[in-house]
Design an enzyme around this catalytic site. Structure first.
Site, mmCIF file in Angstrom:
data_model
loop_
_atom_site.group_PDB
_atom_site.id
_atom_site.type_symbol
_atom_site.label_atom_id
_atom_site.label_comp_id
_atom_site.label_asym_id
_atom_site.label_seq_id
_atom_site.Cartn_x
_atom_site.Cartn_y
_atom_site.Cartn_z
ATOM 1 N N ARG A 132 0.826 -1.209 0.000
ATOM 2 C CA ARG A 132 0.000 0.000 0.000
ATOM 3 C C ARG A 132 0.859 1.257 0.000
ATOM 4 O O ARG A 132 0.532 2.257 -0.620
ATOM 5 C CB ARG A 132 -0.886 -0.042 1.252
ATOM 6 C CG ARG A 132 -1.776 1.133 1.438
ATOM 7 C CD ARG A 132 -2.721 0.950 2.605
ATOM 8 N NE ARG A 132 -2.042 0.566 3.848
ATOM 9 C CZ ARG A 132 -2.582 0.689 5.049
ATOM 10 N NH1 ARG A 132 -3.799 1.154 5.176
ATOM 11 N NH2 ARG A 132 -1.926 0.334 6.134
ATOM 12 N N TYR A 133 1.969 1.229 0.724
ATOM 13 C CA TYR A 133 2.869 2.385 0.779
ATOM 14 C C TYR A 133 3.983 2.196 -0.253
ATOM 15 O O TYR A 133 4.274 1.069 -0.664
ATOM 16 C CB TYR A 133 3.505 2.498 2.160
ATOM 17 C CG TYR A 133 2.536 2.817 3.276
ATOM 18 C CD1 TYR A 133 2.038 4.110 3.451
ATOM 19 C CD2 TYR A 133 2.124 1.834 4.171
ATOM 20 C CE1 TYR A 133 1.165 4.411 4.476
ATOM 21 C CE2 TYR A 133 1.249 2.123 5.203
ATOM 22 C CZ TYR A 133 0.775 3.414 5.348
ATOM 23 O OH TYR A 133 -0.091 3.699 6.368
ATOM 24 N N ARG A 136 7.085 0.060 1.470
ATOM 25 C CA ARG A 136 6.845 -0.947 2.510
ATOM 26 C C ARG A 136 5.783 -1.927 2.047
ATOM 27 O O ARG A 136 4.877 -1.562 1.298
ATOM 28 C CB ARG A 136 6.284 -0.313 3.791
ATOM 29 C CG ARG A 136 7.283 0.332 4.679
ATOM 30 C CD ARG A 136 7.379 1.808 4.402
ATOM 31 N NE ARG A 136 6.315 2.606 4.978
ATOM 32 C CZ ARG A 136 5.929 3.796 4.489
ATOM 33 N NH1 ARG A 136 6.481 4.274 3.394
ATOM 34 N NH2 ARG A 136 4.989 4.482 5.085
ATOM 35 N N CYS A 145 -2.839 -16.672 16.836
ATOM 36 C CA CYS A 145 -2.255 -15.825 17.889
ATOM 37 C C CYS A 145 -2.368 -16.575 19.208
ATOM 38 O O CYS A 145 -3.326 -17.325 19.402
ATOM 39 C CB CYS A 145 -3.012 -14.506 18.023
ATOM 40 S SG CYS A 145 -3.212 -13.626 16.472
ATOM 41 N N CYS A 149 -7.074 -10.963 20.779
ATOM 42 C CA CYS A 149 -7.397 -9.677 21.402
ATOM 43 C C CYS A 149 -8.766 -9.239 20.909
ATOM 44 O O CYS A 149 -9.007 -9.205 19.693
ATOM 45 C CB CYS A 149 -6.362 -8.633 21.018
ATOM 46 S SG CYS A 149 -4.672 -9.230 21.205
ATOM 47 N N CYS A 152 -8.931 -6.555 18.152
ATOM 48 C CA CYS A 152 -8.109 -6.786 16.955
ATOM 49 C C CYS A 152 -8.722 -6.121 15.718
ATOM 50 O O CYS A 152 -9.906 -6.269 15.433
ATOM 51 C CB CYS A 152 -7.971 -8.282 16.711
ATOM 52 S SG CYS A 152 -6.950 -8.661 15.280
ATOM 53 N N ARG A 154 -7.772 -6.874 12.732
ATOM 54 C CA ARG A 154 -7.761 -7.833 11.632
ATOM 55 C C ARG A 154 -8.634 -9.037 11.953
ATOM 56 O O ARG A 154 -8.313 -10.168 11.573
ATOM 57 C CB ARG A 154 -6.310 -8.226 11.367
ATOM 58 C CG ARG A 154 -5.975 -8.286 9.911
ATOM 59 C CD ARG A 154 -4.491 -8.324 9.696
ATOM 60 N NE ARG A 154 -3.905 -7.025 9.549
ATOM 61 C CZ ARG A 154 -2.662 -6.714 9.904
ATOM 62 N NH1 ARG A 154 -1.888 -7.620 10.449
ATOM 63 N NH2 ARG A 154 -2.207 -5.499 9.721
ATOM 64 N N ASP A 313 -9.050 1.324 15.307
ATOM 65 C CA ASP A 313 -9.535 1.402 13.927
ATOM 66 C C ASP A 313 -11.055 1.248 13.855
ATOM 67 O O ASP A 313 -11.705 0.851 14.823
ATOM 68 C CB ASP A 313 -8.867 0.318 13.088
ATOM 69 C CG ASP A 313 -7.413 0.650 12.821
ATOM 70 O OD1 ASP A 313 -7.112 1.833 12.609
ATOM 71 O OD2 ASP A 313 -6.584 -0.282 12.845
ATOM 72 N N ASP A 350 -5.533 5.519 11.279
ATOM 73 C CA ASP A 350 -5.343 4.883 9.983
ATOM 74 C C ASP A 350 -6.541 5.286 9.142
ATOM 75 O O ASP A 350 -7.684 4.942 9.472
ATOM 76 C CB ASP A 350 -5.261 3.356 10.157
ATOM 77 C CG ASP A 350 -3.994 2.807 9.544
ATOM 78 O OD1 ASP A 350 -3.764 3.102 8.355
ATOM 79 O OD2 ASP A 350 -3.253 2.104 10.242
ATOM 80 N N LYS A 357 -1.551 5.844 7.439
ATOM 81 C CA LYS A 357 -1.487 6.448 8.777
ATOM 82 C C LYS A 357 -1.375 7.960 8.671
ATOM 83 O O LYS A 357 -0.597 8.483 7.872
ATOM 84 C CB LYS A 357 -0.279 5.911 9.540
ATOM 85 C CG LYS A 357 -0.408 4.443 9.877
ATOM 86 C CD LYS A 357 0.783 3.954 10.664
ATOM 87 C CE LYS A 357 0.657 2.463 10.879
ATOM 88 N NZ LYS A 357 0.709 1.709 9.595
HETATM 89 S S1 SF4 Z 1 -4.129 -7.747 17.812
HETATM 90 FE FE1 SF4 Z 1 -5.047 -9.347 16.479
HETATM 91 S S2 SF4 Z 1 -3.336 -10.106 15.258
HETATM 92 FE FE2 SF4 Z 1 -2.442 -9.008 17.004
HETATM 93 S S3 SF4 Z 1 -2.098 -10.577 18.566
HETATM 94 FE FE3 SF4 Z 1 -4.093 -9.686 18.971
HETATM 95 S S4 SF4 Z 1 -5.556 -11.000 17.886
HETATM 96 FE FE4 SF4 Z 1 -3.536 -11.443 17.070
#
Ligand code: SF4
Length: 388
Positions: A132-133, A136, A145, A149, A152, A154, A313, A350, A357
């Site tokens: 995208r950049y 990078r 993971c 989280c 998250c 994503r 986000d 973002d 960003k």
């Molecule tokens: S933020 Fe998302 S990608 Fe990063 S460790 Fe936590 S669950 Fe996994």
């Protein structure tokens, strides 16, 4: 670190205190041999995934129990026993618990929320590779993971492990990178790339290192926070041999700043790996100056640079974590000038849809007139400076 502890009876310095001792374990894990507890493989195998698992460590509220069921099809649950040990067993508002235990609020989708808020899919150039950049690229090598989280960004990928790219597809990503000399910086991400075995992770990094125009390799990992035992001496030594390597991690709250985590960050720094922290601003967790400052000072003591303070986000199901923009600006204003510049991260949003960003700064420029710039310093005092 015996050399740092001073004479017997002397108070420990902050530097020595950070690495002293162990995080107390919950009763459910008290009998686990130390060799198992500090083994990343044991921690991965014994992750808490179900209501009954977590109830061995914390008292779930009826709302949390219901949320497990209600959110089960949307986002996975897993918590390492180590990360569970950081939770307050009775307080549902505990900042560690809120990051790992499902909440019914995840079902709410606001008008600005998107599945892919950063437009990462739009800029896919090979399976699992976003470019995208200008110089990078971002490579997703796994969708696993140690801890999932709840905030998250994503979730769309991490929720579905079958969507992760396979090893043959990695070759397509590597071929793209090899044929694009403008890419000099690759972020290895996911999921968490430290979920790969040592050999697979080292294969990824080695393959990148063999591409002559790639200068910077960054591992984006939350393992220092959720599974600090993952960075074994052997792995760190082998990674360091492929340097220069950068490790970007994600500490959000002082409860995560444990002796085990400090030892992990220092091991990385001692081996010559550069580390940086990317904190996400989370409502009710770290949306105040004192909390951000404590984390930033702690990571700095481990030679890890506070790099970003991310506005959460516009991802679906994380709206309850998002703070008003002014909160982030106020935090930066209260840090800038009041503490070391190294402890002041870039506060960034973002831009939705792939805009990238954008750093936000409290207004320091008060006026421009007659060739003079008027600026406000950290104490609120005004000063003039020639414009040219
Ligand atoms: S933020 Fe998302 S990608 Fe990063 S460790 Fe936590 S669950 Fe996994």
């Amino acid at each position: 670190m015996p050399g740092q502890q001073g004479p017997p009876g002397a108070a420990l310095s902050a530097i020595a205190r950070d690495v002293a001792g162990e995080t107390p374990r919950p009763a459910a894990f008290a009998e686990v041999p130390a060799a198992d507890w500090t083994s990343w493989r044991w921690q991965q195998r014994n992750r808490l995934r179900a209501v009954a698992d977590l109830e061995r460590v914390i008292e779930l509220t009826s709302g949390e129990r219901d949320a497990f069921e209600a959110t089960s099809g949307r986002f996975r649950v897993a918590v390492t026993p180590y990360y569970a040990a950081l939770m307050d067993p009775v307080d549902p508002a505990c900042p560690v618990r809120r990051q790992a235990v499902p909440s019914a609020a995840e079902l709410t989708v606001g008008p600005w929320d998107r599945q892919d808020p950063l437009g990462e899919e739009r800029f896919l150039v090979a399976p699992g590779l976003t470019h995208r950049y200008p110089d990078r690229a971002l490579w997703y090598v796994t969708h696993n993971c140690p801890v999932y989280c709840r905030h998250c960004t994503r979730k769309r990928k991490v929720a579905d492990p079958t969507s992760a790219t396979s090893r043959p597809q990695w070759d397509a990503a590597l071929a793209y990178l090899a044929s694009h000399p403008e890419v000099r910086d690759v972020l290895v991400s996911g999921g968490d790339p430290l979920s790969l075995s040592d050999d697979r992770l080292l294969a990824v990094v080695s393959a990148l290192r063999r591409i002559p125009h790639i200068e910077v390799i960054r591992l984006c990992t939350r393992n220092p926070v959720t599974l600090p035992f993952r960075f074994t001496e052997d792995l760190v030594r082998r990674l360091a041999s492929l340097g220069p390597l950068f490790v970007h991690t994600h500490f959000n709250h002082p409860r995560e700043c444990t002796p085990e985590a400090a030892r992990c960050l220092r091991r990385l720094a001692d081996a010559g790996l550069s580390t940086a922290n990317q904190m996400v601003l989370l409502s009710g967790i770290n949306d105040d100056v004192a909390t951000v400052k404590r984390v930033n000072h702690w990571v700095l003591r481990q030679r890890c640079r506070p790099y970003y303070l991310f506005q959460a986000d516009l991802a679906e199901g994380i709206g309850h974590f998002r703070t008003p923009i002014q909160v982030g600006l106020d935090i930066i204003a209260a840090l800038r000038g009041h503490t070391s510049g190294m402890a002041v991260p870039h506060y960034v949003v973002d831009a939705p849809g792939g805009g990238g960003k954008v750093a936000l700064l409290p207004d320091a420029v008060v006026g421009r007139a007659d060739g003079v710039l008027t600026v406000r310093n950290y104490q609120g005092k005004l000063f003039e400076y020639p414009l040219a």
